[in-house]
Design a protein around this motif. Structure first.
Motif, PDB file in Angstrom:
ATOM      1  N   ALA A 280       0.841  -1.197   0.000  1.00 54.02           N
ATOM      2  CA  ALA A 280       0.000   0.000   0.000  1.00 54.02           C
ATOM      3  C   ALA A 280       0.876   1.248   0.000  1.00 54.02           C
TER       4      ALA A 280
ATOM      5  N   PHE B 192      -1.675   5.137   3.256  1.00 55.67           N
ATOM      6  CA  PHE B 192      -2.866   4.300   3.319  1.00 55.67           C
ATOM      7  C   PHE B 192      -3.344   4.183   4.766  1.00 55.67           C
TER       8      PHE B 192
ATOM      9  N   ARG C 299       4.152  -0.916   3.383  1.00 54.45           N
ATOM     10  CA  ARG C 299       3.911   0.376   2.749  1.00 54.45           C
ATOM     11  C   ARG C 299       5.135   0.859   1.987  1.00 54.45           C
TER      12      ARG C 299
ATOM     13  N   ALA D 187      -2.270  -2.262  -3.596  1.00 53.25           N
ATOM     14  CA  ALA D 187      -3.538  -1.614  -3.261  1.00 53.25           C
ATOM     15  C   ALA D 187      -3.440  -0.105  -3.458  1.00 53.25           C
ATOM     16  N   CYS D 188      -3.438   0.312  -4.698  1.00 53.70           N
ATOM     17  CA  CYS D 188      -3.441   1.739  -5.029  1.00 53.70           C
ATOM     18  C   CYS D 188      -4.034   1.883  -6.418  1.00 53.70           C
TER      19      CYS D 188
ATOM     20  N   THR E 247      -8.145   3.569  -2.973  1.00 53.05           N
ATOM     21  CA  THR E 247      -8.124   2.633  -1.848  1.00 53.05           C
ATOM     22  C   THR E 247      -8.120   3.348  -0.498  1.00 53.05           C
TER      23      THR E 247
ATOM     24  N   ASN F 114     -11.035  -0.841  -2.955  1.00 52.71           N
ATOM     25  CA  ASN F 114     -10.651  -1.855  -1.980  1.00 52.71           C
ATOM     26  C   ASN F 114     -11.418  -3.155  -2.197  1.00 52.71           C
TER      27      ASN F 114
END
Length: 277
Positions: free
Chosen positions: A19, A23, A43, A83-84, A195, A218
Protein backbone atom coordinates in the motif's frame (compact mmCIF):
# COMPACT_ATOMS: atom_id res chain seq x y z
CA UNK A 1 -2.44 -25.47 33.20
CA UNK A 2 -2.30 -27.89 30.28
CA UNK A 3 -3.72 -26.25 27.17
CA UNK A 4 -2.63 -28.92 24.70
CA UNK A 5 -6.29 -29.85 24.13
CA UNK A 6 -6.79 -26.52 22.35
CA UNK A 7 -4.76 -27.57 19.32
CA UNK A 8 -4.42 -24.69 16.87
CA UNK A 9 -3.96 -22.04 15.95
CA UNK A 10 -5.88 -22.90 12.81
CA UNK A 11 -3.91 -22.72 9.53
CA UNK A 12 -4.09 -19.36 7.76
CA UNK A 13 -3.81 -18.54 4.07
CA UNK A 14 -1.76 -15.41 3.39
CA UNK A 15 -2.24 -12.41 1.08
CA UNK A 16 0.50 -9.79 0.84
CA UNK A 17 -0.59 -6.19 0.32
CA UNK A 18 1.64 -3.34 -0.81
CA UNK A 19 0.00 0.00 0.00
CA UNK A 20 1.11 3.63 -0.40
CA UNK A 21 2.72 5.22 2.66
CA UNK A 22 -0.44 7.23 3.48
CA UNK A 23 -2.87 4.30 3.32
CA UNK A 24 -5.17 4.51 6.38
CA UNK A 25 -7.83 1.85 5.81
CA UNK A 26 -6.21 -1.40 6.94
CA UNK A 27 -9.33 -2.30 8.90
CA UNK A 28 -11.57 -1.83 5.87
CA UNK A 29 -9.53 -4.30 3.83
CA UNK A 30 -9.90 -6.89 6.58
CA UNK A 31 -13.70 -6.65 6.46
CA UNK A 32 -13.72 -8.38 3.06
CA UNK A 33 -11.47 -11.22 4.26
CA UNK A 34 -12.73 -14.58 5.60
CA UNK A 35 -11.48 -15.79 8.98
CA UNK A 36 -9.00 -18.30 7.59
CA UNK A 37 -7.07 -15.72 5.55
CA UNK A 38 -4.56 -13.21 6.88
CA UNK A 39 -3.45 -9.95 5.27
CA UNK A 40 0.20 -8.97 5.49
CA UNK A 41 0.59 -5.27 4.72
CA UNK A 42 3.65 -3.24 3.92
CA UNK A 43 3.91 0.38 2.75
CA UNK A 44 5.98 2.28 0.22
CA UNK A 45 8.51 4.79 1.58
CA UNK A 46 7.25 8.26 2.54
CA UNK A 47 7.61 11.04 -0.01
CA UNK A 48 6.59 14.68 0.73
CA UNK A 49 4.12 14.93 -2.15
CA UNK A 50 0.35 15.47 -2.06
CA UNK A 51 -2.09 13.18 -3.89
CA UNK A 52 -1.45 13.87 -7.56
CA UNK A 53 -0.20 12.23 -10.75
CA UNK A 54 3.34 12.86 -9.51
CA UNK A 55 2.65 10.95 -6.30
CA UNK A 56 0.99 8.13 -8.25
CA UNK A 57 4.16 7.73 -10.29
CA UNK A 58 6.45 7.85 -7.25
CA UNK A 59 4.60 5.18 -5.27
CA UNK A 60 4.44 2.84 -8.26
CA UNK A 61 8.09 2.81 -9.33
CA UNK A 62 9.09 -0.75 -10.14
CA UNK A 63 12.06 -0.88 -7.78
CA UNK A 64 9.89 0.40 -4.92
CA UNK A 65 7.37 -2.35 -5.60
CA UNK A 66 10.06 -5.01 -5.93
CA UNK A 67 11.54 -4.12 -2.55
CA UNK A 68 8.12 -4.23 -0.90
CA UNK A 69 7.34 -7.61 -2.42
CA UNK A 70 10.72 -9.02 -1.37
CA UNK A 71 9.99 -7.98 2.21
CA UNK A 72 6.63 -9.74 2.09
CA UNK A 73 8.06 -12.98 0.76
CA UNK A 74 9.65 -13.60 4.17
CA UNK A 75 6.19 -14.64 5.39
CA UNK A 76 5.29 -16.60 2.25
CA UNK A 77 2.00 -15.07 1.05
CA UNK A 78 0.28 -16.92 -1.80
CA UNK A 79 -0.38 -13.75 -3.78
CA UNK A 80 0.57 -10.09 -3.50
CA UNK A 81 -1.71 -7.16 -4.31
CA UNK A 82 -0.73 -3.55 -4.96
CA UNK A 83 -3.54 -1.61 -3.26
CA UNK A 84 -3.44 1.74 -5.03
CA UNK A 85 -5.76 2.76 -7.84
CA UNK A 86 -4.00 5.85 -9.18
CA UNK A 87 -0.57 4.27 -8.82
CA UNK A 88 -1.69 1.36 -10.98
CA UNK A 89 -3.55 3.30 -13.70
CA UNK A 90 -1.13 6.23 -14.11
CA UNK A 91 0.91 4.32 -16.69
CA UNK A 92 -2.07 3.11 -18.67
CA UNK A 93 -2.92 -0.51 -19.45
CA UNK A 94 0.63 -1.40 -20.45
CA UNK A 95 1.98 0.25 -17.30
CA UNK A 96 -0.37 -1.76 -15.09
CA UNK A 97 0.67 -5.01 -16.72
CA UNK A 98 4.35 -4.11 -16.32
CA UNK A 99 3.82 -3.39 -12.60
CA UNK A 100 2.14 -6.74 -12.05
CA UNK A 101 4.95 -8.49 -13.92
CA UNK A 102 7.64 -6.71 -11.87
CA UNK A 103 5.99 -7.73 -8.60
CA UNK A 104 5.48 -11.29 -9.78
CA UNK A 105 9.11 -11.56 -10.78
CA UNK A 106 10.37 -10.07 -7.52
CA UNK A 107 8.44 -12.49 -5.31
CA UNK A 108 8.03 -15.44 -7.66
CA UNK A 109 4.35 -15.49 -6.71
CA UNK A 110 1.19 -14.24 -8.47
CA UNK A 111 0.68 -10.48 -8.30
CA UNK A 112 -2.12 -8.06 -9.12
CA UNK A 113 -3.03 -4.40 -8.83
CA UNK A 114 -6.18 -2.49 -7.97
CA UNK A 115 -6.62 -1.18 -11.51
CA UNK A 116 -6.12 -4.62 -13.02
CA UNK A 117 -8.66 -5.98 -10.54
CA UNK A 118 -11.07 -3.22 -11.58
CA UNK A 119 -11.04 -4.40 -15.20
CA UNK A 120 -11.53 -8.01 -14.09
CA UNK A 121 -14.51 -6.98 -11.94
CA UNK A 122 -16.13 -5.08 -14.81
CA UNK A 123 -15.76 -8.16 -17.00
CA UNK A 124 -17.27 -10.30 -14.25
CA UNK A 125 -20.29 -7.98 -14.10
CA UNK A 126 -20.56 -7.57 -17.87
CA UNK A 127 -20.33 -3.79 -17.47
CA UNK A 128 -19.20 -1.92 -20.59
CA UNK A 129 -20.45 1.53 -19.54
CA UNK A 130 -19.35 2.82 -16.15
CA UNK A 131 -19.69 5.97 -14.05
CA UNK A 132 -16.77 6.89 -11.79
CA UNK A 133 -16.59 8.62 -8.43
CA UNK A 134 -13.22 9.80 -7.14
CA UNK A 135 -11.78 11.94 -4.35
CA UNK A 136 -9.05 13.08 -6.76
CA UNK A 137 -8.26 16.28 -8.59
CA UNK A 138 -9.44 16.70 -12.18
CA UNK A 139 -6.09 15.63 -13.65
CA UNK A 140 -6.00 12.35 -11.72
CA UNK A 141 -9.67 11.66 -12.52
CA UNK A 142 -8.93 12.32 -16.19
CA UNK A 143 -6.13 9.74 -16.03
CA UNK A 144 -8.54 7.15 -14.62
CA UNK A 145 -10.97 7.80 -17.46
CA UNK A 146 -8.18 7.45 -20.01
CA UNK A 147 -7.13 4.11 -18.48
CA UNK A 148 -10.69 2.79 -18.68
CA UNK A 149 -11.16 4.00 -22.26
CA UNK A 150 -7.88 2.39 -23.28
CA UNK A 151 -9.22 -0.87 -21.80
CA UNK A 152 -12.41 -0.57 -23.86
CA UNK A 153 -14.69 0.68 -21.08
CA UNK A 154 -16.93 3.67 -21.81
CA UNK A 155 -17.05 6.30 -19.06
CA UNK A 156 -20.52 7.88 -19.11
CA UNK A 157 -20.52 9.95 -15.93
CA UNK A 158 -18.22 11.15 -13.18
CA UNK A 159 -17.97 13.16 -9.99
CA UNK A 160 -14.86 14.08 -8.03
CA UNK A 161 -13.88 15.99 -4.88
CA UNK A 162 -10.54 17.56 -5.85
CA UNK A 163 -8.73 16.42 -2.69
CA UNK A 164 -4.97 16.20 -2.34
CA UNK A 165 -4.70 14.88 1.24
CA UNK A 166 -6.48 13.00 4.06
CA UNK A 167 -8.87 11.22 1.73
CA UNK A 168 -9.64 8.60 4.40
CA UNK A 169 -11.59 11.27 6.32
CA UNK A 170 -14.28 11.64 3.61
CA UNK A 171 -17.68 10.68 5.12
CA UNK A 172 -20.10 8.27 3.46
CA UNK A 173 -22.56 11.11 2.82
CA UNK A 174 -20.10 12.75 0.43
CA UNK A 175 -19.59 9.45 -1.42
CA UNK A 176 -23.36 9.01 -1.77
CA UNK A 177 -23.79 12.55 -3.08
CA UNK A 178 -21.09 12.04 -5.71
CA UNK A 179 -22.59 8.70 -6.74
CA UNK A 180 -26.03 10.20 -7.29
CA UNK A 181 -24.51 12.89 -9.49
CA UNK A 182 -22.34 10.52 -11.52
CA UNK A 183 -25.00 8.01 -12.61
CA UNK A 184 -27.37 10.41 -14.39
CA UNK A 185 -26.72 8.79 -17.79
CA UNK A 186 -27.62 5.27 -16.65
CA UNK A 187 -24.33 3.32 -16.66
CA UNK A 188 -24.05 -0.45 -16.28
CA UNK A 189 -22.12 -0.01 -13.02
CA UNK A 190 -20.59 2.58 -10.72
CA UNK A 191 -16.91 2.51 -9.70
CA UNK A 192 -15.74 4.32 -6.55
CA UNK A 193 -12.01 4.91 -6.93
CA UNK A 194 -9.12 5.23 -4.43
CA UNK A 195 -8.12 2.63 -1.85
CA UNK A 196 -7.96 5.40 0.78
CA UNK A 197 -11.68 6.25 0.37
CA UNK A 198 -13.99 4.35 2.79
CA UNK A 199 -16.68 2.36 0.93
CA UNK A 200 -17.53 -0.97 2.61
CA UNK A 201 -20.83 0.02 4.23
CA UNK A 202 -21.99 2.34 1.48
CA UNK A 203 -21.83 -0.20 -1.37
CA UNK A 204 -25.05 -2.12 -0.56
CA UNK A 205 -26.89 1.11 0.18
CA UNK A 206 -26.01 2.58 -3.20
CA UNK A 207 -26.83 -0.65 -5.03
CA UNK A 208 -30.28 -0.68 -3.42
CA UNK A 209 -30.91 2.96 -4.35
CA UNK A 210 -29.30 3.13 -7.79
CA UNK A 211 -30.35 -0.36 -8.95
CA UNK A 212 -26.95 -1.19 -10.40
CA UNK A 213 -23.73 -2.88 -9.29
CA UNK A 214 -21.43 -0.63 -7.28
CA UNK A 215 -17.77 -1.57 -6.96
CA UNK A 216 -14.93 0.12 -5.13
CA UNK A 217 -11.15 0.08 -5.21
CA UNK A 218 -10.65 -1.86 -1.98
CA UNK A 219 -13.49 -4.24 -2.80
CA UNK A 220 -12.15 -5.25 -6.21
CA UNK A 221 -8.61 -5.59 -4.83
CA UNK A 222 -9.69 -8.02 -2.11
CA UNK A 223 -12.10 -9.84 -4.43
CA UNK A 224 -9.37 -10.43 -7.00
CA UNK A 225 -6.68 -11.40 -4.48
CA UNK A 226 -8.95 -13.85 -2.68
CA UNK A 227 -10.25 -15.33 -5.92
CA UNK A 228 -6.67 -15.97 -7.03
CA UNK A 229 -6.18 -18.35 -4.06
CA UNK A 230 -9.59 -19.98 -4.39
CA UNK A 231 -11.32 -18.02 -1.63
CA UNK A 232 -14.39 -15.77 -1.65
CA UNK A 233 -14.52 -12.22 -0.32
CA UNK A 234 -17.02 -11.43 2.44
CA UNK A 235 -19.53 -8.76 1.44
CA UNK A 236 -23.25 -9.28 2.04
CA UNK A 237 -25.54 -7.34 -0.33
CA UNK A 238 -22.61 -6.53 -2.65
CA UNK A 239 -23.33 -7.59 -6.23
CA UNK A 240 -19.74 -8.38 -7.19
CA UNK A 241 -19.42 -10.80 -4.28
CA UNK A 242 -22.94 -12.06 -3.63
CA UNK A 243 -24.77 -13.81 -6.52
CA UNK A 244 -28.11 -13.30 -4.76
CA UNK A 245 -27.49 -9.55 -4.54
CA UNK A 246 -26.56 -9.53 -8.22
CA UNK A 247 -29.96 -10.98 -9.09
CA UNK A 248 -31.75 -8.64 -6.69
CA UNK A 249 -31.70 -4.84 -6.34
CA UNK A 250 -28.41 -4.34 -8.16
CA UNK A 251 -29.83 -6.06 -11.25
CA UNK A 252 -32.79 -3.73 -11.52
CA UNK A 253 -32.80 -0.91 -14.02
CA UNK A 254 -32.98 2.66 -12.70
CA UNK A 255 -36.44 4.03 -12.02
CA UNK A 256 -38.31 4.50 -15.27
CA UNK A 257 -35.91 2.24 -17.17
CA UNK A 258 -38.58 -0.32 -17.92
CA UNK A 259 -36.51 -3.35 -16.92
CA UNK A 260 -37.52 -6.20 -14.60
CA UNK A 261 -37.98 -5.21 -10.99
CA UNK A 262 -38.13 -8.43 -8.98
CA UNK A 263 -35.97 -8.21 -5.87
CA UNK A 264 -34.86 -11.53 -4.42
CA UNK A 265 -33.34 -9.97 -1.31
CA UNK A 266 -34.48 -7.36 1.15
CA UNK A 267 -32.79 -3.99 0.94
CA UNK A 268 -30.13 -3.49 3.63
CA UNK A 269 -30.97 -1.12 6.50
CA UNK A 270 -30.26 2.54 5.66
CA UNK A 271 -26.99 4.15 6.61
CA UNK A 272 -28.70 7.48 7.08
CA UNK A 273 -32.03 7.06 8.94
CA UNK A 274 -33.07 10.62 8.13
CA UNK A 275 -33.01 9.91 4.38
CA UNK A 276 -35.44 7.89 2.32
CA UNK A 277 -34.36 5.56 -0.50
Amino acid sequence: MDVSFLGGPLPQRGIGVVAPFDFALDRELWRWVPDDVSLHLTRTPFVPVEVSLDLARLVSEHETLREAVRALTAISPEVVAYACTSGSFVGGVAGERAMSAAMCQAGEIPALTTSGALLAALRELGAARVAVVTPYTKSVTDALEEYLREAGVQVCGRSYLGLTREIWRVPYRDVVAMAREAVAEGPDALFISCTNLPTYDVIPQLEAELRMPVISANQVTMWSALRSIGKEAVGPYQALLDPVARRGPAAMTPEGGGGPEVALTADPPPLFPDEEG
